[in-house]
Design an enzyme around this catalytic site. Structure first.
Site, short mmCIF file in Angstrom:
data_model
loop_
_atom_site.label_atom_id
_atom_site.label_comp_id
_atom_site.label_asym_id
_atom_site.label_seq_id
_atom_site.Cartn_x
_atom_site.Cartn_y
_atom_site.Cartn_z
N LYS A 145 -3.55 -67.59 -46.29
CA LYS A 145 -2.18 -67.96 -46.68
C LYS A 145 -1.19 -67.05 -45.95
CE LYS A 145 -2.51 -64.92 -50.70
NZ LYS A 145 -2.76 -64.86 -52.16
N ARG B 134 -0.56 -66.61 -64.49
CA ARG B 134 0.16 -67.07 -63.31
C ARG B 134 -0.05 -68.57 -63.16
NH1 ARG B 134 -1.03 -64.34 -57.49
NH2 ARG B 134 -3.07 -65.33 -57.79
N TYR C 180 25.58 -49.24 -35.99
CA TYR C 180 26.64 -49.65 -36.91
C TYR C 180 27.10 -48.49 -37.79
CZ TYR C 180 25.71 -54.49 -35.70
OH TYR C 180 25.56 -55.67 -35.02
N MET D 133 19.41 -56.36 -36.29
CA MET D 133 18.61 -57.56 -36.46
C MET D 133 17.52 -57.68 -35.39
SD MET D 133 19.89 -61.51 -36.66
CE MET D 133 20.33 -61.81 -38.35
C1 PLP Z 1 -3.98 -64.20 -52.26
C2 PLP Z 1 -5.14 -64.52 -53.13
C3 PLP Z 1 -6.39 -63.95 -52.89
C4 PLP Z 1 -6.62 -62.90 -51.83
O1 PLP Z 1 -6.04 -61.70 -52.22
P1 PLP Z 1 -6.35 -60.30 -51.45
O2 PLP Z 1 -5.88 -59.27 -52.38
O3 PLP Z 1 -5.59 -60.33 -50.19
O4 PLP Z 1 -7.82 -60.28 -51.22
C5 PLP Z 1 -7.44 -64.37 -53.67
N1 PLP Z 1 -7.28 -65.28 -54.66
C6 PLP Z 1 -6.09 -65.84 -54.92
C7 PLP Z 1 -5.97 -66.85 -56.01
C8 PLP Z 1 -4.97 -65.48 -54.18
O5 PLP Z 1 -3.79 -66.02 -54.45
#
Ligand code: PLP
Length: 367
Positions: free
Chosen positions: A39, A137, A258, A306
């Site tokens: 992700k 969550r 700046y 930036m």
């Molecule tokens: C992001 C995520 C992981 C991986 O997390 P890490 O701490 O980077 O290993 C595993 N399971 C879920 C549901 C996640 O959202």
């Protein structure tokens, strides 16, 4: 992938990622599947760029957070097994069925909807059930709701999973027991799960007993270490590089940047490096950050702009335009590690890498 038309780039070592995957597979053994999490553009390293390496080294799935991330990978990898860890809104659910993406599900209503979508298209939709064991969550502990998903004829419930808060051994054990209770209740109704999973990177290393038959490491795959009890040798796969675009001497008392928030305390040689907060470097690094040139730490001076920032070259008088400046390294040779960057910016390692924006090109190397 961007062409490298810039002196600022994120360097990704695919050899390190391959080695980390092999180390994780060896740690969990042959009876436990590894689903690397890619992700957030593979934690900033470029999802499309690292996916093939993960697949070549035993990834049973590529896990992403959102449908958009899954579709980017689907374009590049028409056959790869893809998994969405997050919720997909009803109005986009047909896309996961059409694109053969395995979806996280936890409500009876989405079970019914996805079933109808799959039936209409003459396919079976693959899902994993998400159990909320206390992290609060995503997911549910409602066995009836989860069971109703299992009863949908056009849905294949391939797995079941939960996520730990990592709030301490006792709390984690409580969550594990709640997870097992839900699994057992469903199994008592005749449901069989091919995959059961709970562990992210930290849990996969620290809690062998919670690996079940699949783990979901993210940070670990890219060589970021967060574990405490256990240990595994992984190698950081990422570095952030830039090169000096200008070097000059300014007299004592001159302001830089700046608001002239930095003024030269003496005659000073300064350099300009072409990276800024729009590349994903935290602006909070003002007064703390540095780049490493010729193995020497060169502090950032003034506010971060930036696209550029200025550094003090007092301790590297021989630095010249074009020279390499390491923004993030592995911590050796006076470079700033991701861990140190996270401490200086008041962040964590995952955020430091995930916030790297698309603008700096990703350069893939091997070894
Ligand atoms: C992001 C995520 C992981 C991986 O997390 P890490 O701490 O980077 O290993 C595993 N399971 C879920 C549901 C996640 O959202």
């Amino acid at each position: 992938m961007n062409k490298v038309l810039r002196d600022t780039y994120v360097q990704v070592d695919l050899g390190a990622i391959a080695g980390n995957m092999e180390a994780i597979r060896e740690m969990v053994g042959p009876d436990c599947a590894v689903m690397p999490v890619i992700k957030a553009n593979a934690y900033g390293l470029g999802a499309v760029g690292v996916a093939q390496t993960l697949l070549d080294h035993g990834a049973c799935y590529l896990a992403v957070a959102t449908l958009t991330e899954a579709l980017e990978l689907r374009e590049a990898y028409p056959e790869a097994p893809l998994f969405i860890l997050g919720h997909t809104p009803d109005r986009f659910l047909h896309i996961v069925a059409e694109k053969k993406i395995t979806q996280t599900l936890f409500t009876a209503a989405q079970g019914k909807l996805l079933n109808d979508i799959a039936a209409e298209r003459g396919v079976k939709a693959k899902v994993h059930l998400k159990v909320d064991t206390g992290f609060h969550r995503l997911g549910t502990e409602d066995v009836d709701a989860l069971y109703s998903i299992c009863q949908q004829p056009n849905i294949e419930v391939e797995g079941i999973f939960s996520h730990l808060a990592l709030a301490g051994e006792e709390e984690d054990a409580k969550q594990y027991r709640r997870f097992i209770a839900v699994i057992e209740a469903l199994e008592a109704k005749g449901v069989a799960f091919r995959y059961k999973h709970l562990a992210d990177s930290i849990a996969a290393v620290d809690y062998p007993e919670y690996r079940m038959n699949m783990v979901r490491p993210g940070a670990l795959v890219y060589g970021l270490r967060g574990f405490h009890k256990g240990y595994i040798e992984v190698k950081q796969s990422m570095a952030f590089h830039t090169h000096l675009s200008q070097v000059r001497d300014i007299p004592k008392g001159e302001g830089v940047g700046y608001d002239f928030l930095w003024r030269a305390p003496q005659d000073t040689r300064i350099g300009t490096v072409p990276f800024g907060y729009a590349d994903g470097y935290p602006r909070a690094m003002r007064g703390k950050g540095y780049v490493t040139i010729h193995g020497v730490k060169c502090p950032l001076i003034g506010v971060l702009c930036m696209d550029q920032c200025m550094v003090d070259l007092t301790n590297v008088p021989d630095a010249k335009e074009g020279d390499l400046a390491i923004v993030y390294g592995d911590g050796s040779n006076n470079t700033m590690s991701i861990q140190e960057a996270s401490e200086l910016a008041g962040s964590n390692k995952n955020e430091i890498v995930a916030r790297l924006l698309p603008r700096p090109p990703r350069v893939y190397i091997n070894g």
